[in-house]
Design a protein around this motif. Sequence first.
Motif, PDB file in Angstrom:
ATOM      1  N   SER A 186       0.834  -1.202   0.000  1.00  0.00           N
ATOM      2  CA  SER A 186       0.000   0.000   0.000  1.00  0.00           C
ATOM      3  C   SER A 186       0.861   1.241   0.000  1.00  0.00           C
ATOM      4  CB  SER A 186      -0.972   0.007   1.179  1.00  0.00           C
ATOM      5  OG  SER A 186      -0.280   0.171   2.405  1.00  0.00           O
ATOM      6  N   LEU A 187       0.238   2.359  -0.330  1.00  0.00           N
ATOM      7  CA  LEU A 187       0.961   3.603  -0.511  1.00  0.00           C
ATOM      8  C   LEU A 187      -0.014   4.768  -0.370  1.00  0.00           C
ATOM      9  CD1 LEU A 187       3.857   4.574  -1.486  1.00  0.00           C
ATOM     10  CD2 LEU A 187       2.865   4.688  -3.770  1.00  0.00           C
ATOM     11  N   VAL A 188       0.418   5.835   0.297  1.00  0.00           N
ATOM     12  CA  VAL A 188      -0.391   7.056   0.406  1.00  0.00           C
ATOM     13  C   VAL A 188       0.037   8.006  -0.710  1.00  0.00           C
ATOM     14  CG1 VAL A 188      -0.956   9.066   1.810  1.00  0.00           C
ATOM     15  CG2 VAL A 188      -0.703   6.811   2.889  1.00  0.00           C
ATOM     16  N   VAL A 189      -0.957   8.535  -1.440  1.00  0.00           N
ATOM     17  CA  VAL A 189      -0.686   9.428  -2.564  1.00  0.00           C
ATOM     18  C   VAL A 189      -1.405  10.754  -2.358  1.00  0.00           C
ATOM     19  CG1 VAL A 189      -0.809   9.722  -5.069  1.00  0.00           C
ATOM     20  CG2 VAL A 189      -0.506   7.429  -4.088  1.00  0.00           C
ATOM     21  N   ASN A 190      -0.696  11.842  -2.617  1.00  0.00           N
ATOM     22  CA  ASN A 190      -1.279  13.186  -2.550  1.00  0.00           C
ATOM     23  C   ASN A 190      -0.976  13.938  -3.843  1.00  0.00           C
ATOM     24  OD1 ASN A 190      -2.350  13.577   0.324  1.00  0.00           O
ATOM     25  ND2 ASN A 190      -0.281  12.813   0.710  1.00  0.00           N
ATOM     26  N   ASP A 191      -1.948  14.755  -4.275  1.00  0.00           N
ATOM     27  CA  ASP A 191      -1.763  15.561  -5.485  1.00  0.00           C
ATOM     28  C   ASP A 191      -2.461  16.900  -5.278  1.00  0.00           C
ATOM     29  OD1 ASP A 191      -1.952  16.727  -8.118  1.00  0.00           O
ATOM     30  OD2 ASP A 191      -1.506  14.758  -8.944  1.00  0.00           O
ATOM     31  N   GLN A 192      -1.720  17.993  -5.379  1.00  0.00           N
ATOM     32  CA  GLN A 192      -2.285  19.325  -5.174  1.00  0.00           C
ATOM     33  C   GLN A 192      -3.321  19.681  -6.229  1.00  0.00           C
ATOM     34  OE1 GLN A 192       0.476  22.542  -4.373  1.00  0.00           O
ATOM     35  NE2 GLN A 192       1.975  21.138  -3.461  1.00  0.00           N
ATOM     36  N   ASN A 193      -3.264  19.016  -7.374  1.00  0.00           N
ATOM     37  CA  ASN A 193      -4.241  19.259  -8.428  1.00  0.00           C
ATOM     38  C   ASN A 193      -5.496  18.414  -8.270  1.00  0.00           C
ATOM     39  OD1 ASN A 193      -1.282  19.403 -10.172  1.00  0.00           O
ATOM     40  ND2 ASN A 193      -2.643  21.172 -10.175  1.00  0.00           N
ATOM     41  N   GLY A 194      -5.573  17.658  -7.178  1.00  0.00           N
ATOM     42  CA  GLY A 194      -6.741  16.816  -6.937  1.00  0.00           C
ATOM     43  C   GLY A 194      -6.449  15.359  -7.240  1.00  0.00           C
ATOM     44  N   MET A 195      -7.129  14.479  -6.529  1.00  0.00           N
ATOM     45  CA  MET A 195      -6.856  13.049  -6.699  1.00  0.00           C
ATOM     46  C   MET A 195      -7.284  12.533  -8.066  1.00  0.00           C
ATOM     47  SD  MET A 195      -5.171  12.360  -4.099  1.00  0.00           S
ATOM     48  CE  MET A 195      -4.977  10.614  -4.449  1.00  0.00           C
ATOM     49  N   ASN A 196      -8.195  13.243  -8.728  1.00  0.00           N
ATOM     50  CA  ASN A 196      -8.575  12.837 -10.080  1.00  0.00           C
ATOM     51  C   ASN A 196      -7.438  13.033 -11.075  1.00  0.00           C
ATOM     52  OD1 ASN A 196     -11.170  11.928  -9.578  1.00  0.00           O
ATOM     53  ND2 ASN A 196     -12.098  13.940  -9.853  1.00  0.00           N
ATOM     54  N   ASP A 197      -6.418  13.794 -10.656  1.00  0.00           N
ATOM     55  CA  ASP A 197      -5.276  14.042 -11.537  1.00  0.00           C
ATOM     56  C   ASP A 197      -4.306  12.867 -11.546  1.00  0.00           C
ATOM     57  OD1 ASP A 197      -3.816  15.779 -13.312  1.00  0.00           O
ATOM     58  OD2 ASP A 197      -2.395  16.159 -11.696  1.00  0.00           O
ATOM     59  N   ILE A 198      -4.496  11.920 -10.625  1.00  0.00           N
ATOM     60  CA  ILE A 198      -3.608  10.753 -10.574  1.00  0.00           C
ATOM     61  C   ILE A 198      -3.945   9.788 -11.705  1.00  0.00           C
ATOM     62  CG2 ILE A 198      -2.890   8.743  -9.229  1.00  0.00           C
ATOM     63  CD1 ILE A 198      -1.820  11.353  -8.167  1.00  0.00           C
ATOM     64  N   LYS A 199      -2.944   9.453 -12.482  1.00  0.00           N
ATOM     65  CA  LYS A 199      -3.136   8.521 -13.597  1.00  0.00           C
ATOM     66  C   LYS A 199      -2.738   7.104 -13.220  1.00  0.00           C
ATOM     67  CE  LYS A 199      -1.785   7.647 -18.406  1.00  0.00           C
ATOM     68  NZ  LYS A 199      -0.943   8.112 -19.537  1.00  0.00           N
ATOM     69  N   GLU A 200      -1.569   6.953 -12.587  1.00  0.00           N
ATOM     70  CA  GLU A 200      -1.059   5.619 -12.244  1.00  0.00           C
ATOM     71  C   GLU A 200      -0.349   5.646 -10.906  1.00  0.00           C
ATOM     72  OE1 GLU A 200       0.179   4.183 -16.803  1.00  0.00           O
ATOM     73  OE2 GLU A 200       1.703   4.527 -15.275  1.00  0.00           O
ATOM     74  N   VAL A 201      -0.538   4.590 -10.139  1.00  0.00           N
ATOM     75  CA  VAL A 201       0.239   4.331  -8.923  1.00  0.00           C
ATOM     76  C   VAL A 201       0.724   2.898  -9.042  1.00  0.00           C
ATOM     77  CG1 VAL A 201       0.229   4.207  -6.418  1.00  0.00           C
ATOM     78  CG2 VAL A 201      -1.174   5.942  -7.586  1.00  0.00           C
ATOM     79  N   PHE A 202       2.004   2.678  -8.854  1.00  0.00           N
ATOM     80  CA  PHE A 202       2.550   1.357  -9.162  1.00  0.00           C
ATOM     81  C   PHE A 202       3.870   1.130  -8.434  1.00  0.00           C
ATOM     82  CE2 PHE A 202       4.200   4.402 -12.177  1.00  0.00           C
ATOM     83  CZ  PHE A 202       5.544   4.096 -12.256  1.00  0.00           C
ATOM     84  N   PHE A 203       4.342  -0.102  -8.507  1.00  0.00           N
ATOM     85  CA  PHE A 203       5.728  -0.394  -8.118  1.00  0.00           C
ATOM     86  C   PHE A 203       6.326  -1.346  -9.136  1.00  0.00           C
ATOM     87  CE2 PHE A 203       3.250  -3.522  -5.670  1.00  0.00           C
ATOM     88  CZ  PHE A 203       3.911  -4.709  -5.955  1.00  0.00           C
ATOM     89  N   ILE A 204       7.629  -1.311  -9.228  1.00  0.00           N
ATOM     90  CA  ILE A 204       8.397  -2.212 -10.097  1.00  0.00           C
ATOM     91  C   ILE A 204       9.277  -3.065  -9.211  1.00  0.00           C
ATOM     92  CG2 ILE A 204      10.163  -2.351 -11.904  1.00  0.00           C
ATOM     93  CD1 ILE A 204       9.063   0.274 -13.018  1.00  0.00           C
ATOM     94  N   VAL A 205       9.300  -4.363  -9.457  1.00  0.00           N
ATOM     95  CA  VAL A 205      10.062  -5.290  -8.626  1.00  0.00           C
ATOM     96  C   VAL A 205      11.453  -5.518  -9.224  1.00  0.00           C
ATOM     97  CG1 VAL A 205      10.170  -7.628  -7.695  1.00  0.00           C
ATOM     98  CG2 VAL A 205       7.957  -6.441  -7.855  1.00  0.00           C
TER      99      VAL A 205
END
Length: 269
Positions: A178-197
């Motif tokens: 899990s991961l906490v994400v913040n965006d000053q332009n609003g959460m609708n501005d988030i396109k992708e949240v991911f990790f690479i192994v």
Amino acid sequence: MNFRIKSFISILIISSVFISCEKEFDTVIDTQKPSYQVVSVSPKDSVLFNVNDSSLVISIQFQQNSIVNSVFAEMIDPSGKNFLGGSLQLYDNGKSENGDLTANDKIFSNKIFMRSNSLNGNYNLKFYASDNSSSQKLVAWSTFKYRNGQSNVAPEISNALVDPDTLVVTDTVAILTSLVVNDQNGMNDIKEVFFIVYRPDGTTSGNKVFLFDDGNLLQDGDQTAGDGIYSRIISVNQNNVKGTYRFEFQAIDRGGLTSNIINYPVLIQ
């Protein structure tokens, strides 16, 4: 292992046809010869928010000999949602409130208003028309890029979690990330949240493992939709190479800006 992952494991045990291209519109899909022919659609390029006039005219032009009874449009925003909340009737009535310049010229139009907080990115327009048969058919599809005029700020990520992050694997084991994400332009501005192994030897396939903020506890391990906490359940088994893996977390917004990176070590024994 915290209560959240234990709860998940308990549950686990119990249980385009069209593609936008450089053309102004796409080929009519009806195999029968229609009584209309599309000439052009608008908008089809870039649209920049104007604080003095936020109106946007949506229009479609048919050949003069076309028989068209009604026309409407649907607009899909970059997140895949219907921006208009339904369909928009287009008119060939010469009325300025509909953005139509001349009546009966086979150009059907209507006016909507964009907002400064509307999502940046590509919007898809679908145009539907009916002739004397009164059957509504998809006749064209257009894409335009919208910019809301706001300064784009890169997202920030924090509080990365991999639980458990140290494990002895003799069978298939579920792992919560899990991961906490913040965006000053609003959460609708988030396109992708991911990790690479990255494997213990430092190699990687480069494939993104996407996290979700959808409230789907059983599938993704996410408890509450829209709270800014993105989650994903993955599994490992005895076939995984033993050693210390590195999970590289990151987020990308719709403007293409990337967040900070968080690296999280995971030991598989």
